[in-house]
Design a protein around this motif. Structure first.
Motif, mmCIF file in Angstrom:
data_model
loop_
_atom_site.group_PDB
_atom_site.id
_atom_site.type_symbol
_atom_site.label_atom_id
_atom_site.label_comp_id
_atom_site.label_asym_id
_atom_site.label_seq_id
_atom_site.Cartn_x
_atom_site.Cartn_y
_atom_site.Cartn_z
ATOM 1 N N GLY A 29 1.493 4.538 0.998
ATOM 2 C CA GLY A 29 3.382 4.964 0.962
ATOM 3 C C GLY A 29 3.771 3.592 1.022
ATOM 4 O O GLY A 29 4.889 3.200 0.537
ATOM 5 N N TYR A 30 3.335 2.285 1.313
ATOM 6 C CA TYR A 30 3.585 1.340 1.361
ATOM 7 C C TYR A 30 4.061 0.559 0.039
ATOM 8 O O TYR A 30 3.846 -0.652 0.242
ATOM 9 C CB TYR A 30 2.743 0.474 2.215
ATOM 10 C CG TYR A 30 3.214 0.351 3.851
ATOM 11 C CD1 TYR A 30 4.088 0.470 4.208
ATOM 12 C CD2 TYR A 30 2.037 0.871 4.319
ATOM 13 C CE1 TYR A 30 4.257 0.473 6.116
ATOM 14 C CE2 TYR A 30 1.417 0.982 5.950
ATOM 15 C CZ TYR A 30 3.169 0.477 6.769
ATOM 16 O OH TYR A 30 3.140 1.521 8.485
ATOM 17 N N THR A 31 3.126 1.021 -0.779
ATOM 18 C CA THR A 31 3.102 0.750 -2.331
ATOM 19 C C THR A 31 4.286 1.570 -3.140
ATOM 20 O O THR A 31 3.770 1.022 -4.128
ATOM 21 C CB THR A 31 1.495 0.265 -2.850
ATOM 22 O OG1 THR A 31 1.090 2.049 -2.026
ATOM 23 C CG2 THR A 31 0.787 -0.453 -1.577
ATOM 24 N N THR A 32 5.145 2.136 -2.649
ATOM 25 C CA THR A 32 5.861 2.785 -3.619
ATOM 26 C C THR A 32 7.344 3.413 -3.086
ATOM 27 O O THR A 32 6.697 2.856 -1.938
ATOM 28 C CB THR A 32 5.302 4.496 -3.846
ATOM 29 O OG1 THR A 32 6.087 5.018 -4.852
ATOM 30 C CG2 THR A 32 5.305 4.948 -2.625
ATOM 31 N N GLU A 33 8.234 2.895 -3.556
ATOM 32 C CA GLU A 33 9.783 3.208 -2.869
ATOM 33 C C GLU A 33 9.363 4.653 -3.131
ATOM 34 O O GLU A 33 10.579 4.682 -1.870
ATOM 35 C CB GLU A 33 10.456 2.593 -4.211
ATOM 36 C CG GLU A 33 10.362 0.881 -4.283
ATOM 37 C CD GLU A 33 11.512 0.514 -5.474
ATOM 38 O OE1 GLU A 33 12.763 1.428 -5.389
ATOM 39 O OE2 GLU A 33 12.004 -0.949 -5.969
ATOM 40 N N HIS A 88 -5.771 -1.029 -0.369
ATOM 41 C CA HIS A 88 -5.860 -2.396 0.860
ATOM 42 C C HIS A 88 -4.751 -3.442 0.432
ATOM 43 O O HIS A 88 -4.041 -3.906 1.634
ATOM 44 C CB HIS A 88 -6.576 -3.088 -0.256
ATOM 45 C CG HIS A 88 -8.117 -2.155 -0.041
ATOM 46 N ND1 HIS A 88 -8.864 -2.482 0.878
ATOM 47 C CD2 HIS A 88 -9.285 -1.420 -0.582
ATOM 48 C CE1 HIS A 88 -9.689 -1.944 1.179
ATOM 49 N NE2 HIS A 88 -10.352 -1.357 -0.652
ATOM 50 N N THR A 89 -3.690 -2.744 -0.671
ATOM 51 C CA THR A 89 -1.962 -3.096 -0.329
ATOM 52 C C THR A 89 -1.630 -3.134 0.778
ATOM 53 O O THR A 89 -0.506 -2.882 2.008
ATOM 54 C CB THR A 89 -1.513 -3.159 -1.757
ATOM 55 O OG1 THR A 89 -2.365 -3.386 -2.981
ATOM 56 C CG2 THR A 89 -0.249 -4.039 -1.660
ATOM 57 N N GLY A 90 -1.541 -1.245 0.413
ATOM 58 C CA GLY A 90 -0.312 -0.888 1.876
ATOM 59 C C GLY A 90 -1.399 -1.605 3.254
ATOM 60 O O GLY A 90 -1.237 -1.872 4.675
ATOM 61 N N LEU A 91 -2.807 -1.464 3.227
ATOM 62 C CA LEU A 91 -3.034 -2.274 5.005
ATOM 63 C C LEU A 91 -3.085 -3.024 5.277
ATOM 64 O O LEU A 91 -2.432 -3.670 5.776
ATOM 65 C CB LEU A 91 -4.487 -2.176 3.967
ATOM 66 C CG LEU A 91 -5.744 -0.629 4.929
ATOM 67 C CD1 LEU A 91 -6.952 -1.280 5.010
ATOM 68 C CD2 LEU A 91 -5.028 0.082 5.675
ATOM 69 N N ASP A 92 -2.752 -3.776 4.191
ATOM 70 C CA ASP A 92 -2.267 -5.345 4.181
ATOM 71 C C ASP A 92 -0.804 -5.788 4.201
ATOM 72 O O ASP A 92 -0.298 -6.146 5.596
ATOM 73 C CB ASP A 92 -2.331 -6.386 3.186
ATOM 74 C CG ASP A 92 -3.905 -7.045 2.380
ATOM 75 O OD1 ASP A 92 -4.559 -6.882 3.173
ATOM 76 O OD2 ASP A 92 -3.947 -7.021 1.167
ATOM 77 N N GLN A 95 -0.736 -4.066 8.021
ATOM 78 C CA GLN A 95 -0.814 -5.083 9.777
ATOM 79 C C GLN A 95 0.379 -6.237 9.328
ATOM 80 O O GLN A 95 -0.109 -6.684 11.058
ATOM 81 C CB GLN A 95 -2.797 -5.881 8.447
ATOM 82 C CG GLN A 95 -3.316 -4.767 8.735
ATOM 83 C CD GLN A 95 -4.632 -5.423 8.265
ATOM 84 O OE1 GLN A 95 -4.594 -6.804 7.743
ATOM 85 N NE2 GLN A 95 -5.880 -4.486 8.545
ATOM 86 N N GLN A 96 0.670 -6.913 8.150
ATOM 87 C CA GLN A 96 1.460 -7.704 7.847
ATOM 88 C C GLN A 96 2.704 -7.105 9.301
ATOM 89 O O GLN A 96 3.324 -8.224 10.398
ATOM 90 C CB GLN A 96 2.318 -8.076 6.823
ATOM 91 C CG GLN A 96 1.068 -8.912 6.158
ATOM 92 C CD GLN A 96 1.647 -9.094 5.076
ATOM 93 O OE1 GLN A 96 3.118 -8.945 3.860
ATOM 94 N NE2 GLN A 96 0.895 -9.963 3.870
ATOM 95 N N LEU A 97 3.404 -6.044 9.156
ATOM 96 C CA LEU A 97 4.183 -5.055 9.820
ATOM 97 C C LEU A 97 4.437 -5.369 11.242
ATOM 98 O O LEU A 97 4.936 -5.608 11.760
ATOM 99 C CB LEU A 97 4.513 -3.675 8.998
ATOM 100 C CG LEU A 97 5.367 -3.997 7.898
ATOM 101 C CD1 LEU A 97 5.743 -2.229 7.456
ATOM 102 C CD2 LEU A 97 6.743 -5.024 8.231
ATOM 103 N N THR A 98 2.518 -4.933 11.676
ATOM 104 C CA THR A 98 2.125 -4.487 12.763
ATOM 105 C C THR A 98 2.526 -5.863 13.323
ATOM 106 O O THR A 98 2.707 -6.118 14.720
ATOM 107 C CB THR A 98 1.178 -4.125 13.037
ATOM 108 O OG1 THR A 98 0.886 -2.558 12.493
ATOM 109 C CG2 THR A 98 0.299 -4.301 14.507
ATOM 110 N N ALA A 99 1.826 -6.576 12.658
ATOM 111 C CA ALA A 99 1.972 -8.389 13.396
ATOM 112 C C ALA A 99 3.599 -9.087 13.860
ATOM 113 O O ALA A 99 3.197 -9.624 14.550
ATOM 114 C CB ALA A 99 1.036 -9.924 12.160
#
Length: 110
Positions: A29-33, A88-92, A95-99
């Motif tokens: 879901g992080y990879t779509t609007e 994998h893009t969603g995982l990245d 991780q960026q948001l969590t960081a």
């Protein structure tokens, strides 16, 4: 459990337990609007890609590690690659948001 992931113009059959399917959909879901939506029934329009419709009969389907389990993607190779890349893009992104949240929390505490 067999579920279907609706992500943009793609309808992909997936196999996994409820928890791992939800985690996979959430991360994609992080990879779509729009929203990445899970269906526990065959979608009304079916699976639009003929190769994806036959993929369940192919013995070698990729397993995508999700947390402490995995999800099998029952699609053609082209859509498998697209979903795996989006995951994998969603995982990245996650991780960026969590960081960023961790960094903001540490600055607020000081």
């Amino acid at each position: 459990m067999l579920s279907f992931l609706l992500l943009d113009q793609l309808t992909a059959p997936l196999i996994g337990c409820d928890d791992h399917l939800q985690q996979f959909a959430s991360i994609c879901g992080y990879t779509t609007e729009a929203t990445a939506e899970l269906l526990n029934h065959r979608p009304a329009g079916g699976v639009s890609c003929p190769s994806c419709g036959l993929a369940a009969q192919t013995p070698h389907q990729p397993l995508v590690p999700v947390e402490d389990g995995a999800v099998a993607i029952l699609t053609c190779p082209e859509h498998q690659t697209e979903l795996i890349n989006r995951f994998h893009t969603g995982l990245d992104t996650q991780q960026q948001l969590t960081a960023q949240l961790d960094t903001a929390a540490h600055h607020d505490v000081s």
